[in-house]
Design an enzyme around this catalytic site. Structure first.
Site, PDB file in Angstrom:
ATOM      1  N   THR A  64      35.337  40.285  49.787  1.00 19.88           N
ATOM      2  CA  THR A  64      36.092  39.796  48.565  1.00 19.88           C
ATOM      3  C   THR A  64      35.711  38.387  48.022  1.00 19.88           C
ATOM      4  O   THR A  64      34.860  37.826  48.825  1.00 19.88           O
ATOM      5  CB  THR A  64      37.613  40.043  48.868  1.00 19.88           C
ATOM      6  OG1 THR A  64      38.447  39.856  47.540  1.00 19.88           O
ATOM      7  CG2 THR A  64      38.157  39.176  50.027  1.00 19.88           C
ATOM      8  N   LYS A  68      31.282  38.030  46.981  1.00 24.16           N
ATOM      9  CA  LYS A  68      30.709  39.201  46.401  1.00 24.16           C
ATOM     10  C   LYS A  68      29.253  39.253  46.007  1.00 24.16           C
ATOM     11  O   LYS A  68      28.553  40.074  46.239  1.00 24.16           O
ATOM     12  CB  LYS A  68      31.476  39.955  45.308  1.00 24.16           C
ATOM     13  CG  LYS A  68      32.809  40.462  45.767  1.00 24.16           C
ATOM     14  CD  LYS A  68      33.436  40.998  44.639  1.00 24.16           C
ATOM     15  CE  LYS A  68      34.887  41.213  45.071  1.00 24.16           C
ATOM     16  NZ  LYS A  68      35.978  42.112  44.054  1.00 24.16           N
ATOM     17  N   ASN A  89      31.302  44.887  46.958  1.00 22.87           N
ATOM     18  CA  ASN A  89      32.396  44.763  47.611  1.00 22.87           C
ATOM     19  C   ASN A  89      32.559  45.296  48.869  1.00 22.87           C
ATOM     20  O   ASN A  89      33.404  45.517  49.734  1.00 22.87           O
ATOM     21  CB  ASN A  89      33.679  45.083  46.784  1.00 22.87           C
ATOM     22  CG  ASN A  89      33.653  46.390  46.565  1.00 22.87           C
ATOM     23  OD1 ASN A  89      32.800  47.317  46.791  1.00 22.87           O
ATOM     24  ND2 ASN A  89      34.898  47.028  46.204  1.00 22.87           N
ATOM     25  N   ALA A 131      34.616  37.557  31.253  1.00 20.99           N
ATOM     26  CA  ALA A 131      33.123  38.097  31.495  1.00 20.99           C
ATOM     27  C   ALA A 131      32.725  37.213  32.624  1.00 20.99           C
ATOM     28  O   ALA A 131      31.422  37.175  32.836  1.00 20.99           O
ATOM     29  CB  ALA A 131      32.511  37.377  30.299  1.00 20.99           C
ATOM     30  N   GLY A 133      32.639  37.818  37.283  1.00 19.66           N
ATOM     31  CA  GLY A 133      32.320  38.791  38.223  1.00 19.66           C
ATOM     32  C   GLY A 133      33.170  40.152  38.134  1.00 19.66           C
ATOM     33  O   GLY A 133      32.604  41.358  38.093  1.00 19.66           O
ATOM     34  N   LEU A 218      43.995  43.519  36.166  1.00 23.88           N
ATOM     35  CA  LEU A 218      43.341  43.457  37.442  1.00 23.88           C
ATOM     36  C   LEU A 218      44.004  42.922  38.461  1.00 23.88           C
ATOM     37  O   LEU A 218      43.715  43.240  39.752  1.00 23.88           O
ATOM     38  CB  LEU A 218      41.735  43.242  37.371  1.00 23.88           C
ATOM     39  CG  LEU A 218      40.821  43.771  36.491  1.00 23.88           C
ATOM     40  CD1 LEU A 218      39.409  43.472  36.590  1.00 23.88           C
ATOM     41  CD2 LEU A 218      41.043  45.148  36.055  1.00 23.88           C
ATOM     42  N   GLY A 242      47.414  45.933  38.706  1.00 20.49           N
ATOM     43  CA  GLY A 242      46.017  46.673  39.467  1.00 20.49           C
ATOM     44  C   GLY A 242      46.129  46.885  40.792  1.00 20.49           C
ATOM     45  O   GLY A 242      45.220  47.321  41.554  1.00 20.49           O
TER      46      GLY A 242
HETATM   47  P1  ATR Z   1      35.873  36.599  38.690  1.00 17.44           P
HETATM   48  O1  ATR Z   1      34.996  36.970  39.660  1.00 17.44           O
HETATM   49  O2  ATR Z   1      37.544  36.816  38.974  1.00 17.44           O
HETATM   50  O3  ATR Z   1      35.650  37.402  37.426  1.00 17.44           O
HETATM   51  P2  ATR Z   1      34.735  34.175  37.617  1.00 17.44           P
HETATM   52  O4  ATR Z   1      33.323  35.001  37.577  1.00 17.44           O
HETATM   53  O5  ATR Z   1      34.860  32.918  37.920  1.00 17.44           O
HETATM   54  O6  ATR Z   1      35.745  34.991  38.524  1.00 17.44           O
HETATM   55  O7  ATR Z   1      35.180  34.372  35.927  1.00 17.44           O
HETATM   56  C1  ATR Z   1      36.479  33.922  35.683  1.00 17.44           C
HETATM   57  C2  ATR Z   1      36.812  34.714  34.383  1.00 17.44           C
HETATM   58  O8  ATR Z   1      38.186  34.153  33.963  1.00 17.44           O
HETATM   59  C3  ATR Z   1      35.842  34.127  33.272  1.00 17.44           C
HETATM   60  O9  ATR Z   1      35.654  34.984  32.090  1.00 17.44           O
HETATM   61  C4  ATR Z   1      36.792  33.004  32.639  1.00 17.44           C
HETATM   62  O10 ATR Z   1      36.641  32.355  31.493  1.00 17.44           O
HETATM   63  P3  ATR Z   1      35.426  31.214  30.954  1.00 17.44           P
HETATM   64  O11 ATR Z   1      34.010  32.004  31.245  1.00 17.44           O
HETATM   65  O12 ATR Z   1      35.593  30.856  29.884  1.00 17.44           O
HETATM   66  O13 ATR Z   1      35.799  30.296  32.030  1.00 17.44           O
HETATM   67  C5  ATR Z   1      38.192  33.529  32.861  1.00 17.44           C
HETATM   68  N1  ATR Z   1      39.281  32.493  32.908  1.00 17.44           N
HETATM   69  C6  ATR Z   1      39.751  31.882  33.853  1.00 17.44           C
HETATM   70  N2  ATR Z   1      41.015  31.128  33.469  1.00 17.44           N
HETATM   71  C7  ATR Z   1      41.057  31.467  32.120  1.00 17.44           C
HETATM   72  C8  ATR Z   1      42.040  31.052  31.229  1.00 17.44           C
HETATM   73  N3  ATR Z   1      43.271  30.343  31.760  1.00 17.44           N
HETATM   74  N4  ATR Z   1      42.222  31.752  30.150  1.00 17.44           N
HETATM   75  C9  ATR Z   1      41.243  32.536  29.874  1.00 17.44           C
HETATM   76  N5  ATR Z   1      40.127  33.017  30.597  1.00 17.44           N
HETATM   77  C10 ATR Z   1      40.144  32.198  31.677  1.00 17.44           C
END
Ligand code: ATR
Length: 273
Positions: A64, A68, A89, A131, A133, A218, A242
């Site tokens: 986790t 990952k 995972n 967008a 992981g 999720l 989720g």
């Molecule tokens: P994960 O593995 O949980 O997907 P990640 O790869 O760090 O973690 O991606 C986090 C996602 O949440 C991204 O899409 C991020 O948007 P950005 O690419 O613009 O950073 C999104 N995210 C995180 N906080 C957010 C918020 N407060 N509002 C909208 N999108 C958010």
């Protein structure tokens, strides 16, 4: 190591993980004798700890946050869905000594939507927010369900376009920024952003929510996330945490490891209760 087959979940932090509880119930239900432990391991120790676990006779690990991607590099062979997700995972030591990497997150979501929630995804207009992981893990299995359209919208538009492009050969998927989302009610809106973890919600127009819109986050916890509360206040038809995805991805990992598929419904009832 003792002679009980050893499994576990590796993450950082991981103390909150429900996986030991879930796999414990699966083992009891299916009569499998396994040990399943928590391994809190910082990124710099990930590779040596995984290597040590399997050299010591360990049979499988769930992986986790934040490991990952690292797990995908560690595995010797990746399943097609782990390759698509570029994230693992589930690690499994095969009988011939090959370390297999799989990703059961997306199929976990697909099973929760279709079997537990009874949603027929075929033909639906599906919107994924985020967008990162988490999104990469679910796009392939969602496209397998033949939605009519799948849009990935992200705060940072370019990231959504890149992710969408990498899945374009699998189905009708588009990427855009939050402000470019088609401002009509969508059939299914999935929050895959990390916003819930920080107590926030993605800043998207309420026009995406209509009386027939089903929303899914999720994230899981004892209360609705800010996104789900907002969606219900905007008149969504349903709002789901989720939990089902969590239990279904675990069941898929358990099946990969043990060759037996546990019943998820009773476990889900205990967790939700
Ligand atoms: P994960 O593995 O949980 O997907 P990640 O790869 O760090 O973690 O991606 C986090 C996602 O949440 C991204 O899409 C991020 O948007 P950005 O690419 O613009 O950073 C999104 N995210 C995180 N906080 C957010 C918020 N407060 N509002 C909208 N999108 C958010």
């Amino acid at each position: 190591m003792d002679d009980i087959d050893q499994y576990g979940v590796i993450g950082h932090p991981v103390a909150h993980s429900r996986s030991p509880f879930i796999h414990g119930l699966f083992a009891k239900q299916t009569g499998q004798r396994i040990a399943y432990r928590l391994y809190d391991v910082p990124p710099e120790e990930f590779v040596p700890r995984v290597t040590g676990f399997f050299e010591g006779g360990g049979r499988g690990l769930n992986v986790t946050v934040p490991h990952k991607q690292a797990a995908a590099s560690c595995a010797q062979v990746l399943t097609p869905r782990a390759t698509q997700a570029r994230a693992v995972n589930t690690l499994k030591m095969e009988a011939d000594g090959t370390l297999l990497g799989d990703n059961t997150d997306g199929v976990g979501l697909a099973r929760d939507l279709t079997r537990n929630l009874g949603i027929v995804v075929a033909g639906l207009k599906v919107l994924i927010l985020g967008a990162g992981g988490a999104t990469r893990g679910i796009v392939g299995p969602l496209l397998d369900l033949a939605p009519g359209a799948l849009t990935i919208a992200n705060r940072t538009a370019e990231r959504a376009r890149v992710v969408a492009a990498s899945f374009a050969d699998l189905g009708p998927v588009k990427g855009c920024g939050f402000h470019e989302i088609d401002a009509q009610p969508w059939d299914l809106v999935i929050n895959a952003t990390a916003a819930s973890l920080a107590g926030g919600r993605p800043d998207v127009t309420p026009a995406i929510i209509g009386a027939n819109t089903i929303c899914y986050d999720l994230a899981y916890g004892q209360a609705a996330t800010p996104f789900l509360s907002w969606a219900l206040a905007e008149g969504a038809a349903g709002a789901h945490l989720g939990w089902g995805m969590l239990v279904e991805q675990a069941a898929e990992s358990f099946h990969l490891w043990r060759g037996v598929r546990p019943e998820t419904r009773p476990v889900l009832e205990v967790l939700r209760g």
